[in-house]
Scaffold this motif. Sequence first.
Motif, PDB file in Angstrom:
ATOM      1  N   UNK A 164      44.612  29.116  36.311  1.00  0.00           N
ATOM      2  CA  UNK A 164      44.632  29.850  35.046  1.00  0.00           C
ATOM      3  C   UNK A 164      43.912  29.121  33.917  1.00  0.00           C
ATOM      4  N   UNK A 165      43.431  27.905  34.169  1.00  0.00           N
ATOM      5  CA  UNK A 165      42.852  27.105  33.087  1.00  0.00           C
ATOM      6  C   UNK A 165      41.389  27.410  32.820  1.00  0.00           C
ATOM      7  N   UNK A 166      40.780  28.275  33.601  1.00  0.00           N
ATOM      8  CA  UNK A 166      39.400  28.669  33.318  1.00  0.00           C
ATOM      9  C   UNK A 166      38.372  27.635  33.708  1.00  0.00           C
ATOM     10  N   UNK A 167      38.589  26.946  34.832  1.00  0.00           N
ATOM     11  CA  UNK A 167      37.634  25.934  35.279  1.00  0.00           C
ATOM     12  C   UNK A 167      36.319  26.586  35.699  1.00  0.00           C
ATOM     13  N   UNK A 168      35.285  25.780  35.801  1.00  0.00           N
ATOM     14  CA  UNK A 168      33.983  26.271  36.236  1.00  0.00           C
ATOM     15  C   UNK A 168      33.924  26.452  37.739  1.00  0.00           C
ATOM     16  N   UNK A 169      34.589  25.564  38.473  1.00  0.00           N
ATOM     17  CA  UNK A 169      34.678  25.658  39.930  1.00  0.00           C
ATOM     18  C   UNK A 169      36.130  25.382  40.307  1.00  0.00           C
ATOM     19  N   UNK A 183      33.563  30.085  37.977  1.00  0.00           N
ATOM     20  CA  UNK A 183      33.677  30.555  36.607  1.00  0.00           C
ATOM     21  C   UNK A 183      34.843  31.506  36.416  1.00  0.00           C
ATOM     22  N   UNK A 184      34.690  32.461  35.500  1.00  0.00           N
ATOM     23  CA  UNK A 184      35.816  33.303  35.110  1.00  0.00           C
ATOM     24  C   UNK A 184      36.018  34.549  35.968  1.00  0.00           C
ATOM     25  N   UNK A 185      35.197  34.762  36.986  1.00  0.00           N
ATOM     26  CA  UNK A 185      35.260  36.002  37.750  1.00  0.00           C
ATOM     27  C   UNK A 185      36.500  36.127  38.609  1.00  0.00           C
ATOM     28  N   UNK A 186      36.758  37.347  39.093  1.00  0.00           N
ATOM     29  CA  UNK A 186      37.902  37.633  39.946  1.00  0.00           C
ATOM     30  C   UNK A 186      37.561  37.539  41.428  1.00  0.00           C
ATOM     31  N   UNK A 239      31.674  31.853  52.223  1.00  0.00           N
ATOM     32  CA  UNK A 239      32.398  32.596  53.240  1.00  0.00           C
ATOM     33  C   UNK A 239      32.753  33.973  52.751  1.00  0.00           C
ATOM     34  N   UNK A 240      33.673  34.659  53.445  1.00  0.00           N
ATOM     35  CA  UNK A 240      34.032  36.037  53.092  1.00  0.00           C
ATOM     36  C   UNK A 240      34.556  36.133  51.660  1.00  0.00           C
ATOM     37  N   UNK A 241      34.174  37.206  50.976  1.00  0.00           N
ATOM     38  CA  UNK A 241      34.606  37.419  49.598  1.00  0.00           C
ATOM     39  C   UNK A 241      35.905  38.216  49.562  1.00  0.00           C
ATOM     40  N   UNK A 242      36.697  37.983  48.535  1.00  0.00           N
ATOM     41  CA  UNK A 242      37.933  38.727  48.312  1.00  0.00           C
ATOM     42  C   UNK A 242      38.143  38.874  46.815  1.00  0.00           C
ATOM     43  N   UNK A 243      38.966  39.846  46.432  1.00  0.00           N
ATOM     44  CA  UNK A 243      39.288  40.062  45.021  1.00  0.00           C
ATOM     45  C   UNK A 243      40.625  39.399  44.723  1.00  0.00           C
ATOM     46  N   UNK A 244      40.626  38.460  43.781  1.00  0.00           N
ATOM     47  CA  UNK A 244      41.853  37.756  43.396  1.00  0.00           C
ATOM     48  C   UNK A 244      41.773  37.458  41.905  1.00  0.00           C
ATOM     49  N   UNK A 245      42.366  38.322  41.073  1.00  0.00           N
ATOM     50  CA  UNK A 245      42.320  38.080  39.626  1.00  0.00           C
ATOM     51  C   UNK A 245      42.928  36.729  39.267  1.00  0.00           C
ATOM     52  N   UNK A 246      42.317  36.069  38.313  1.00  0.00           N
ATOM     53  CA  UNK A 246      42.841  34.779  37.871  1.00  0.00           C
ATOM     54  C   UNK A 246      44.105  35.001  37.049  1.00  0.00           C
ATOM     55  N   UNK A 247      45.123  34.168  37.214  1.00  0.00           N
ATOM     56  CA  UNK A 247      46.359  34.326  36.430  1.00  0.00           C
ATOM     57  C   UNK A 247      46.055  34.271  34.934  1.00  0.00           C
TER      58      UNK A 247
END
Length: 479
Positions: A164-169, A183-186, A239-247
């Motif tokens: 949740x801290x908004x790291x770059x990686x 970055x900030x993407x989900x 690798x495979x992509x998935x959708x995981x919103x950042x807390x």
Amino acid sequence: MLAAMPDSAPSPLSAGGPALRDGGDACPGTLRLHRADDGALARVRVPGGVLSADRAEALLAAAGRFGDGELHLTSRGNVQLRGLGAECGGGLAELLADAGLLPSAAHERARNIVASPLAGLDGSPALGGRLAELDALVCASAAAAALSGRFLFALDDGRGDVDALGADVTLIADGDAFLLRIGPGDEVFRVPAAEGPRAALRAAEAFLRAARDSGAWRVKDLPGPVRSELVRAVGAAAGPAAHRPRPRTAKAPEPGTHGSGDTLETTRGSGDALEARHGSTDALPDAHGPATPHAPANTGGPDNPPLEPPASASALTVDVPLGRLTPAQWRLLTATARRYGGELRLTPWRGIVVPGPFAGAEAADALSALAAAGLITSPDSPWTGVGACIGRPGCAKSLADVRAEAGAALGPTGRLPVYWSGCERRCGHPHGEWIDVVATPDGHRISYVRGERREPPTTVRDDPAALAAAVAAARARAL
């Protein structure tokens, strides 16, 4: 005199070299000190916040020999030394290098890594080995030396605290794999656990190539199309992509005990593996004293019994009022670490985890001693969730002694953290969801922040009682 100097100046041991961006990277380090009104400031990177007891003692020695003796925790789990002499850089760097806290002069400001502080201590996956590997890879990469002091890696044990801290990686533990977030993407990409640290480094090196034309310091600063292409390119090699919103909220470990003795995955000695004045608060309310008649801290007594500790614990957590530690407090923490798990873990929320294991009586005794030293050992403390920048008189840009103001405004523990800033720069502010209090020429501006979104502020003019009431109401905001 110091206030008139440039914000940052290289020490005699600085690796030097041309600045990568226009104006250079002004983030302080141990080889490039920042000039403040209370003397020079050094920021010592502590990857993952992990410190062996020996390295903790070395930091205390550095603070006493070269600075004002105190140690300040940062929002990335690092340590700042203040009140330094302008010419101390060479001696400071030598002391830190001898202690293993400066493994690469060229990378000293690039070693920005946060990690879940309770990893391996409460049944969650241990991250010590992967943390050490990532740090070693960064220090071995010639390209990574060009990362700015703002760029941030995160290793999350799966609970979402540092995600949740908004790291770059960000690497997020997920069974026998890591999820890699850029970055900030989900969008996240699944990589085998053994390949996680190297995938994180490759992502950082790819960012540097993508940032050449824009001069961006961080992934979120890249132009939209460039950022999208970076994520696509990194994903293609991962690798495979998935959708995981950042807390949306970074949840800190609560002060007190965690885990049980049989859940401990010790990382004792992992600090060694990582090798491959400011505004006074002396007059503020004690961390465990009653801040106001309606908000007593839970520290014991016939009318306010303390929380009962479990029969055993794998770790203790304390918070540090405003992130400022006296020599006596640091010495006690180091001695406690040496007696039990052998290390300290500094958190991005200006707290400290002391790994065990602790038997029931040992946990209670250790917490009692830490509470008596002025540290926060219960989530009921009015100091919980309260932060502030250094403010006056340590910073010439500050418009107020915000640390004293934060202490004067203490009240009931709020749902949301609050951070007081002396100017619009908001140095050291938290991430996620929080209440922002900024000193202005017209008073104080209070606003609710969630990620990149900020609601219209409320301004309170010179009225301490009204200010305290407004801050308390903002912190009590419902979900």
